[in-house]
Design a protein around this motif. Structure first.
Motif, short mmCIF file in Angstrom:
data_model
loop_
_atom_site.label_atom_id
_atom_site.label_comp_id
_atom_site.label_asym_id
_atom_site.label_seq_id
_atom_site.Cartn_x
_atom_site.Cartn_y
_atom_site.Cartn_z
N CYS A 283 0.68 -1.04 0.02
CA CYS A 283 0.15 -0.11 0.07
C CYS A 283 1.00 1.30 0.13
O CYS A 283 0.66 2.47 -0.63
N GLU B 269 -6.00 3.17 1.94
CA GLU B 269 -5.78 2.10 2.63
C GLU B 269 -7.03 1.24 2.83
O GLU B 269 -6.93 0.04 2.77
N TYR C 155 -7.28 -0.61 -0.64
CA TYR C 155 -6.45 -1.70 -0.51
C TYR C 155 -6.81 -2.88 0.42
O TYR C 155 -6.97 -4.03 -0.28
N GLU C 156 -7.29 -2.76 1.48
CA GLU C 156 -7.76 -3.69 2.13
C GLU C 156 -9.07 -4.46 1.67
O GLU C 156 -9.09 -5.70 1.95
#
Length: 165
Positions: free
Chosen positions: A103, A127, A130-131
């Motif tokens: 990330c 973030e 990304y997760e």
């Protein structure tokens, strides 16, 4: 089933690596984001503005599901993994390769998300995105390539080697 489909976060290098890989293999190269723009007559951010993120994902899914080609490296948009039908189609016509990057590296490469046309929902951070996406990239991938701190030519060579195994 002789296509190579590159997936990964925006900024992971799908288009850049795709062009290099296509040249190495003697394949065609297609950027699915450009196909979407060509078929709709609109830029990606215009589609998002008009239809919202969910509407864009639906358009992306329909167009990706309709791609019919052979001996082609296809660089997908980062949000392509939200389209289940498209991902099942990609699996049926080729090998899906997830270009994995941290990330932190993605954030460094991307800069301002709004300028890149990244499909981020209101209040969502990079973030968060990304997760949310990593499990999807991993689920559909036939091959995962770690791209951290590697040069484009080395990543292309690694993909070529992985395809032979």
């Amino acid at each position: 089933m002789n296509n190579i489909i590159l997936t990964g976060m925006p900024g992971a290098g799908k288009s850049t690596i795709g062009v290099v890989l296509a040249k190495r293999l003697g394949y065609r190269f297609v950027d699915s984001d450009l196909v979407i723009q060509e078929r709709t007559g609109r830029l990606l951010h215009q589609i998002i503005e008009e239809k919202g993120i969910d509407g864009f994902i639906q358009v992306e899914n329909e167009i990706n599901e309709s791609l019919d080609m052979e001996k082609t490296v296809i660089a997908t948009g980062g949000s392509a993994v939200y389209g289940k039908e498209a991902m099942v189609h990609f699996k049926s016509i080729g090998t899906i390769i997830y270009l994995e990057l941290s990330c932190e590296s993605i954030a460094h490469r991307l800069g301002d998300l709004s300028e890149r046309g990244v499909t981020v929902r209101k209040g969502q951070t990079l973030e968060d995105l990304y997760e949310e996406r990593i499990p999807l990239y991993r689920r559909y991938a036939d091959i995962i390539i770690d791209c951290e701190d590697k040069m484009i030519k080395d990543i292309a060579a690694e993909i070529e080697s992985a395809l032979k195994n």
